[in-house]
Design an enzyme around this catalytic site. Structure first.
Site, PDB file in Angstrom:
ATOM      1  N   ASP A   1     -38.490  30.324  51.097  1.00  0.00           N
ATOM      2  CA  ASP A   1     -38.456  28.866  51.220  1.00  0.00           C
ATOM      3  C   ASP A   1     -37.023  28.352  51.034  1.00  0.00           C
ATOM      4  O   ASP A   1     -36.440  28.499  49.962  1.00  0.00           O
ATOM      5  CB  ASP A   1     -39.375  28.264  50.152  1.00  0.00           C
ATOM      6  CG  ASP A   1     -39.717  26.812  50.403  1.00  0.00           C
ATOM      7  OD1 ASP A   1     -39.141  26.221  51.323  1.00  0.00           O
ATOM      8  OD2 ASP A   1     -40.567  26.281  49.673  1.00  0.00           O
ATOM      9  N   ASP A   2     -36.441  27.770  52.084  1.00  0.00           N
ATOM     10  CA  ASP A   2     -35.083  27.211  52.042  1.00  0.00           C
ATOM     11  C   ASP A   2     -34.014  28.284  51.820  1.00  0.00           C
ATOM     12  O   ASP A   2     -32.944  27.987  51.264  1.00  0.00           O
ATOM     13  CB  ASP A   2     -34.956  26.152  50.932  1.00  0.00           C
ATOM     14  CG  ASP A   2     -35.519  24.801  51.331  1.00  0.00           C
ATOM     15  OD1 ASP A   2     -36.242  24.732  52.337  1.00  0.00           O
ATOM     16  OD2 ASP A   2     -35.230  23.817  50.630  1.00  0.00           O
TER      17      ASP A   2
ATOM     18  N   CYS B   1     -39.763  22.862  56.326  1.00  0.00           N
ATOM     19  CA  CYS B   1     -40.846  23.631  55.719  1.00  0.00           C
ATOM     20  C   CYS B   1     -42.207  23.442  56.385  1.00  0.00           C
ATOM     21  O   CYS B   1     -42.803  24.398  56.879  1.00  0.00           O
ATOM     22  CB  CYS B   1     -40.931  23.331  54.224  1.00  0.00           C
ATOM     23  SG  CYS B   1     -40.555  21.640  53.785  1.00  0.00           S
TER      24      CYS B   1
ATOM     25  N   ARG C   1     -44.293  26.219  58.824  1.00  0.00           N
ATOM     26  CA  ARG C   1     -45.535  26.840  58.357  1.00  0.00           C
ATOM     27  C   ARG C   1     -46.669  26.600  59.347  1.00  0.00           C
ATOM     28  O   ARG C   1     -47.473  27.497  59.617  1.00  0.00           O
ATOM     29  CB  ARG C   1     -45.880  26.285  56.965  1.00  0.00           C
ATOM     30  CG  ARG C   1     -44.932  26.782  55.904  1.00  0.00           C
ATOM     31  CD  ARG C   1     -44.884  25.899  54.657  1.00  0.00           C
ATOM     32  NE  ARG C   1     -43.599  26.097  54.002  1.00  0.00           N
ATOM     33  CZ  ARG C   1     -43.338  27.077  53.138  1.00  0.00           C
ATOM     34  NH1 ARG C   1     -44.297  27.916  52.789  1.00  0.00           N
ATOM     35  NH2 ARG C   1     -42.138  27.219  52.625  1.00  0.00           N
TER      36      ARG C   1
ATOM     37  N   LYS D   1     -47.099  29.016  48.647  1.00  0.00           N
ATOM     38  CA  LYS D   1     -47.005  27.610  49.045  1.00  0.00           C
ATOM     39  C   LYS D   1     -47.695  27.372  50.386  1.00  0.00           C
ATOM     40  O   LYS D   1     -47.363  27.991  51.384  1.00  0.00           O
ATOM     41  CB  LYS D   1     -45.522  27.221  49.128  1.00  0.00           C
ATOM     42  CG  LYS D   1     -45.235  25.825  49.625  1.00  0.00           C
ATOM     43  CD  LYS D   1     -43.730  25.577  49.566  1.00  0.00           C
ATOM     44  CE  LYS D   1     -43.328  24.355  50.370  1.00  0.00           C
ATOM     45  NZ  LYS D   1     -41.866  24.125  50.321  1.00  0.00           N
TER      46      LYS D   1
ATOM     47  N   HIS E   1     -48.708  23.800  51.977  1.00  0.00           N
ATOM     48  CA  HIS E   1     -47.868  22.723  52.515  1.00  0.00           C
ATOM     49  C   HIS E   1     -48.205  22.306  53.948  1.00  0.00           C
ATOM     50  O   HIS E   1     -47.362  21.759  54.656  1.00  0.00           O
ATOM     51  CB  HIS E   1     -46.377  23.115  52.417  1.00  0.00           C
ATOM     52  CG  HIS E   1     -45.471  21.931  52.196  1.00  0.00           C
ATOM     53  ND1 HIS E   1     -44.134  21.956  52.550  1.00  0.00           N
ATOM     54  CD2 HIS E   1     -45.702  20.702  51.664  1.00  0.00           C
ATOM     55  CE1 HIS E   1     -43.584  20.785  52.239  1.00  0.00           C
ATOM     56  NE2 HIS E   1     -44.518  20.010  51.701  1.00  0.00           N
TER      57      HIS E   1
ATOM     58  N   HIS F   1     -36.301  27.562  47.039  1.00  0.00           N
ATOM     59  CA  HIS F   1     -36.287  26.089  47.137  1.00  0.00           C
ATOM     60  C   HIS F   1     -35.965  25.471  45.777  1.00  0.00           C
ATOM     61  O   HIS F   1     -36.387  25.984  44.745  1.00  0.00           O
ATOM     62  CB  HIS F   1     -37.669  25.628  47.609  1.00  0.00           C
ATOM     63  CG  HIS F   1     -37.732  24.223  48.098  1.00  0.00           C
ATOM     64  ND1 HIS F   1     -37.482  23.132  47.299  1.00  0.00           N
ATOM     65  CD2 HIS F   1     -38.052  23.720  49.318  1.00  0.00           C
ATOM     66  CE1 HIS F   1     -37.644  22.016  47.996  1.00  0.00           C
ATOM     67  NE2 HIS F   1     -37.984  22.351  49.241  1.00  0.00           N
TER      68      HIS F   1
ATOM     69  N   ASP G   1     -38.312  29.858  56.048  1.00  0.00           N
ATOM     70  CA  ASP G   1     -38.913  28.731  56.769  1.00  0.00           C
ATOM     71  C   ASP G   1     -37.887  27.794  57.399  1.00  0.00           C
ATOM     72  O   ASP G   1     -38.209  27.016  58.299  1.00  0.00           O
ATOM     73  CB  ASP G   1     -39.879  27.948  55.875  1.00  0.00           C
ATOM     74  CG  ASP G   1     -39.198  27.248  54.708  1.00  0.00           C
ATOM     75  OD1 ASP G   1     -38.031  27.554  54.403  1.00  0.00           O
ATOM     76  OD2 ASP G   1     -39.847  26.391  54.080  1.00  0.00           O
ATOM     77  N   ASN G   2     -36.659  27.803  56.914  1.00  0.00           N
ATOM     78  CA  ASN G   2     -35.578  27.014  57.518  1.00  0.00           C
ATOM     79  C   ASN G   2     -34.263  27.498  56.935  1.00  0.00           C
ATOM     80  O   ASN G   2     -34.238  28.403  56.092  1.00  0.00           O
ATOM     81  CB  ASN G   2     -35.762  25.510  57.278  1.00  0.00           C
ATOM     82  CG  ASN G   2     -36.184  25.123  55.876  1.00  0.00           C
ATOM     83  OD1 ASN G   2     -37.299  24.648  55.661  1.00  0.00           O
ATOM     84  ND2 ASN G   2     -35.308  25.337  54.910  1.00  0.00           N
TER      85      ASN G   2
ATOM     86  N   LYS H   1     -30.819  22.913  56.834  1.00  0.00           N
ATOM     87  CA  LYS H   1     -32.216  22.528  56.998  1.00  0.00           C
ATOM     88  C   LYS H   1     -32.295  21.093  57.530  1.00  0.00           C
ATOM     89  O   LYS H   1     -31.510  20.236  57.123  1.00  0.00           O
ATOM     90  CB  LYS H   1     -32.892  22.616  55.622  1.00  0.00           C
ATOM     91  CG  LYS H   1     -34.237  21.949  55.470  1.00  0.00           C
ATOM     92  CD  LYS H   1     -34.643  22.008  54.004  1.00  0.00           C
ATOM     93  CE  LYS H   1     -35.963  21.317  53.724  1.00  0.00           C
ATOM     94  NZ  LYS H   1     -36.335  21.430  52.294  1.00  0.00           N
TER      95      LYS H   1
END
Length: 539
Positions: A40-41, A78, A82, A135, A137, A225, A331-332, A381
């Protein structure tokens, strides 16, 4: 008529030759387990095998003994990523064109719609146990939780960013929900999300092993993240390692990336982001504070890698390693977001001023850290430049994926659904539970896994909150919102997007604009200015 599963098995024997071991032959007679791990991130250069100084031995080994893709893309944020990864559709088609807010427009409703299927839903029909930890989301209402979208077991965070520690993980202006299957869950005081997600993933794998069924596991870590939260034993490994400053760190990563063949020798490192001052203009206290943030950030990645090692060990202990494919990505790109007094409760803003290594802090590493994480690219991002959309991609599977392959062909998160189904010998449904399912645009990655020729994509498309891009062959066209001006880059000569060729190549610009507009219309993209004004939930 020859059974599809037999064709699947024969293809692997031909790919790996007659020297296949007995253990490998036994594995090839089963449908493979499939694990998708999402960070994540995480920035493009944050893994050791992609140039970082951070210790990620498990992912490094998987990359060395498997496949690395250097031009793999996500959806730059994010929620959209997903939604797209899980369904094999562009995010707008799945109902998450922006974030997890509620809008009246179906493509932007903020949760997965009923005209898509998740990988879990698709694989259940082919005998797979479907598991998830981490996660979610892509839908906060219980009707949209993972167990309602095809997952047999689930443990994790339904929402977005939040504290990694227990007993009550918190977040600005919103109650967080941690769930076990379809019930809310309250963690204990020793809770740390990265470890907890892995604990439950291991538990689910062990339980499934008794059934002898293949499994699909989607392991979506929160790390790295913000908030920057790590365990002290991991932080101490990195304290003091970032006092050389961001310029030297970026240069060192860039050099390693070129030596590794991640970035070609002809590509230039993008300049330091304009939001960053000269390192030597900082006070000693400011330098120490940044070193502390980076040490915590590195510790979060280190811990994630340790936990991926726990998953690998469990597979070995259960005799499942040879029959499992693991895919890893982010994710990014890295996030330049900060904790500010406008978007956060006063007490959270005050806690952002504490050292990141203090467990009671709630802080982020901002432009300074993100510019290092995204070496060698521009921006972050949210934007559709490489700094927002490019992710390291690793695929590993001892009997299925050829070792030591690096691919520079563009791939995309929409490919993961198609690839999982191909590995399982499954078909993508046109109808699911009497609902019409939108057609996926994903391309099967299995030929790349085998070291074979891969046709790849004719074009790839990107849109997030008015930021737009299209990638076709060597060319990429990019536009930032609200400027809305198109910029053209040759990705072979200029992967870091420094030399805009839009004025000298007007025909190429018009060709790519036409492609983008056609895709946007078919994919239910709405101009950002025309969307309902209700602000989306970010992070």
């Amino acid at each position: 008529m020859i059974n599809k599963n037999l064709l699947f098995i024969f293809s692997f024997f031909f790919a790996f030759g007659l020297s296949t071991t007995k253990a490998q032959k036994k594995a090839l007679n089963k449908k493979p387990n499939i694990i998708v791990i999402l960070a994540d991130d995480m920035g493009y250069s944050d893994l050791g095998c992609f140039g970082s100084e951070t210790k990620t031995p498990n992912l490094d080994e998987m990359a060395a003994k498997g496949l690395k893709m250097t031009q793999f893309y996500n959806a730059s944020r994010c929620c959209p990523t997903r939604a797209s990864l899980l369904t094999g559709l562009y995010q707008h088609q799945a109902g998450v064109g922006d974030m997890m807010n509620t809008r009246k427009e179906p493509a932007y409703q903020g949760y997965l719609n009923q005209n898509c299927v998740t990988i879990a839903e698709a694989l259940k029909s082919y005998g797979y146990t479907t598991l998830m930890a981490g996660k979610w989301h892509v839908g906060q209402a219980p009707a949209n939780w993972p167990v309602k979208r095809g997952f047999d077991r689930y443990f994790g965070l339904i929402d977005g960013a939040g504290s990694y520690f227990g007993p009550y993980p918190y977040r600005p202006k919103q109650k967080l929900t941690i769930a076990l299957d379809d019930k809310e869950f309250t963690p204990d005081k020793d809770y740390y999300s990265t470890n907890a997600y892995t604990d439950y993933a291991l538990k689910f794998i062990e339980e499934n092993d008794k059934t002898k069924k293949p499994f699909f596991l989607y392991l979506a870590y929160q790390a790295p993240h913000w908030p920057l939260h790590a365990l002290q034993q991991d932080i101490v490994k990195y304290k003091g390692k970032y006092m050389q400053g961001w310029d030297k760190l970026r240069e060192a990563r860039f050099k390693r990336m070129q030596e590794m063949g991640i970035i070609p020798k002809n590509i230039k490192l993008s300049p330091r982001d304009s939001n960053l001052p000269e390192w030597n203009s900082l006070s000693q206290a400011e330098k120490l504070n940044w070193d502390d943030k980076m040490a915590v950030y590195a510790a979060m990645l280190d811990c994630m890698d340790q936990n991926i090692g726990r998953i690998r060990k469990k597979l070995k202990d259960l005799g499942q390693e040879n029959n499992t494919v693991i895919m890893f990505l982010s994710d990014n790109g890295a996030s330049n977001e900060t904790i500010n007094p406008n978007g956060f409760l006063p007490e959270i803003f005050q806690s952002s001023k504490k050292l990141a290594s203090d467990p009671s802090s709630f802080t982020a590493y901002g432009f300074e850290g993100a510019n290092v994480s995204n070496t060698p690219f521009r921006l972050f991002k949210h934007w559709e430049y490489e700094g927002g959309t490019a992710t390291p991609f690793i695929a590993y599977g001892p009997t299925i994926i050829k070792a030591g392959v690096t691919s520079h062909q563009p791939g995309h998160i929409i490919d993961i659904m198609t690839t999982c189904l191909n590995l399982a010998g499954a078909n993508y449904p046109s109808i699911y539970k009497d609902r019409q399912i939108k057609q996926s645009a994903g391309v099967n990655l299995v030929p790349l896994f085998k070291g074979q020729k891969w046709i790849g994509h004719n074009a790839l498309f990107f849109e997030h909150e008015g930021n737009r891009a299209v990638r076709k062959g060597d060319w990429k066209l990019v536009s930032n919102y609200p400027d809305n001006e198109w910029h053209l880059f040759n990705m072979v000569a200029d992967r870091t997007e420094l030399n805009d060729l839009s004025k000298s190549q007007p025909k190429k610009v018009q060709e790519l604009i036409a492609l983008y507009n056609n895709w946007a219309q078919k994919s239910d993209v709405i101009s950002f200015e025309k969307l309902a004004t209700k602000k989306g939930e970010g992070y």
